[in-house]
Design a protein around this motif. Structure first.
Motif, short mmCIF file in Angstrom:
data_model
loop_
_atom_site.label_atom_id
_atom_site.label_comp_id
_atom_site.label_asym_id
_atom_site.label_seq_id
_atom_site.Cartn_x
_atom_site.Cartn_y
_atom_site.Cartn_z
N SER A 22 0.78 -1.23 0.00
CA SER A 22 0.00 0.00 0.00
C SER A 22 0.82 1.29 0.00
O SER A 22 0.58 2.20 0.79
N GLU A 54 -8.35 7.81 -4.78
CA GLU A 54 -7.83 6.62 -5.46
C GLU A 54 -8.86 6.05 -6.45
O GLU A 54 -8.51 5.68 -7.57
N SER A 59 0.38 3.30 -2.26
CA SER A 59 -0.58 4.30 -2.75
C SER A 59 -1.32 4.98 -1.59
O SER A 59 -1.42 6.21 -1.56
N ASP A 95 -6.76 -0.01 3.06
CA ASP A 95 -5.41 0.57 3.03
C ASP A 95 -5.40 1.97 3.62
O ASP A 95 -4.50 2.34 4.38
MG MG Z 1 -2.32 0.47 -3.43
#
Ligand code: MG
Ligand code: ADP
Length: 407
Positions: free
Chosen positions: A139, A178, A141, A190
């Motif tokens: 994760s 996201e 991101s 996440d």
């Molecule tokens: Mg990710």
């Protein structure tokens, strides 16, 4: 013997200094401040978040650092050490679904989502650097989104970072960034791990109510450690797979007359309903396959409860067997594992790990193994050797200790 590639976390001071230095080099001034957010592991609860189920992630000591300065206009200038160090400029007023591509979307998407939720922001300059393994299912991101969210919250005096209720608001903005701006589907685990975790704890998150419970998670006191293996498997053909799993779960829930699979209380009855002649005809889903997918989700939610009781009652070593059961379910029933993940888990168990499983969406990414502290190095060595003898890229390793949230 074989070289083991340990992926060490940076000290927070060191990471902050690196972000500050990059900012100063690129923008020719000191930043207003530096914020950071962690990557995450997930002890148990895979593919349960979008089914309204339970997950048990924890923050890694590996963090993404964002040095940020407020601007008086609506311009955003961005640079990342992990993305060639090239400056990208975006006008905040042009940000909308479909207008921004690449890594920049994760950053300006957070600003966009905060404004969509009612905040008034302005432009900013931001320099990013990170020691979270990139695209490894740990994760990076959400670590990026979380570092930016907590930084903008402080710089523009939004006041959400101060308590868990406010942090839920930041989580929601990161999820929208996201999903809608970066265009990556994600279930929300996440972002919650990045923003709502506590040091030394795993985060029991109920994805239906969004309530959390902090579960003390200090394996070292029981002589245990959690080894994380970044398989570095090339993610091939994964794009449609996540969406396909979600579609199957939704189709099953519709046939069962429940909002999400979390509502399924009698698994056998549910499987009988799904495999009754004609039940799934309208959805086009295969009954036998759908039954296996549902079985994974329902048993996986139960395994989260099982692991929480084991941790609560100090029976930590028994968690290993539950991890291995989860891996078999993900491999055989949910069919999201891959050769590299199976090699990592099998080699870990053969080398004496108490259990292990793939984590994250699957088809690559990372695996975890519960090991005795004194066995960690050797288990890592044997996994690395197994990869070499299979002709696979050398994996990376870290020992996970539950770190702190975005700050
Ligand atoms: Mg990710
Ligand atoms: P994961 O979250 O498992 O690491 P993702 O594919 O969800 O994998 O996210 C990885 C993407 O997030 C990268 O391709 C990049 O676009 C963005 N990203 C993550 N960390 C950074 C960073 N430090 N700098 C720039 N972009 C980043």
């Amino acid at each position: 013997s074989i070289d083991v590639d340990w992926l060490d976390a940076w000290d927070v001071e060191d990471g902050s200094a690196q972000a500050r230095a990059l900012f100063t080099e690129v923008f020719d001034a000191a930043p207003d401040g530096v914020w950071s957010a962690p990557g995450r592991g997930n002890l148990i609860g895979e593919h349960t978040d979008y089914n309204g189920g339970l997950v048990l992630p924890f923050a890694l000591p590996h963090r993404t650092y964002a040095a940020i300065t407020r601007r008086a206009d609506r311009t955003v200038r961005l640079v990342s050490a992990q993305e060639a160090g090239t400056v990208v400029t975006v006008d905040l007023d042009t940000v909308a679904p479909g207008t921004v591509t690449g890594w920049v979307a994760y950053v300006v998407g957070v600003a966009w989502a905060l404004e969509q939720a009612g905040a008034t922001l302005g432009g900013f300059d931001v320099a990013i650097t990170s020691c979270v393994p990139y695209g490894a299912g740990l994760s990076s991101s959400a670590a990026l989104e979380g570092s930016v969210a907590i930084g903008l919250d402080a710089l523009f005096d939004l006041g959400h970072g101060a308590d868990d209720a406010g942090r839920q608001h930041l989580v929601a903005a990161c999820i929208r960034a996201e999903n809608e701006i970066a265009g990556a589907p994600t279930g929300g685990m996440d972002q919650a791990a990045a923003l709502r975790s506590q040091e030394g704890h795993a985060l029991l998150l109920d994805c239906r109510s969004l309530e959390v419970r902090q579960i003390p998670f200090d394996l070292a006191s029981d002589g245990l450690a959690l080894l994380v293996v970044d398989t570095r498997a090339p993610h091939a053909l994964v794009d449609g797979q996540y969406a396909a799993r979600r579609d199957t779960c939704e189709a099953a829930a519709a046939v069962l007359g429940v909002e999400t699979l979390r509502e399924v209380t009698d698994l056998d009855a549910a499987l009988a309903t799904l495999t009754a002649p004609g039940a799934l005809d309208a959805s086009g889903q295969d009954p036998e396959m759908t039954a296996r997918r549902v079985k994974h989700v329902v048993t996986e939610i139960a395994r989260v409860g099982e692991v929480v009781s084991l941790l609560d009652s100090g029976r930590t070593s028994e968690v290993g067997a539950v991890l291995s059961a989860a891996h078999a379910s993900l491999r055989d029933d949910y069919e999201v594992s891959c050769h590299e993940l199976d090699v990592a888990v099998d080699a870990a168990v053969q080398a004496g790990a108490l259990g292990g499983r793939m984590i994250g969406g699957g088809f690559g990414g990372s695996a975890i193994a519960l090991v005795r502290v004194e066995d960690a190095e050797q288990v890592a060595g044997e996994i690395a050797a197994a990869f070499e003898s299979e002709g696979l890229r050398a994996p990376g390793f870290l020992v996970a200790v539950a770190g702190g949230p975005a700050a």
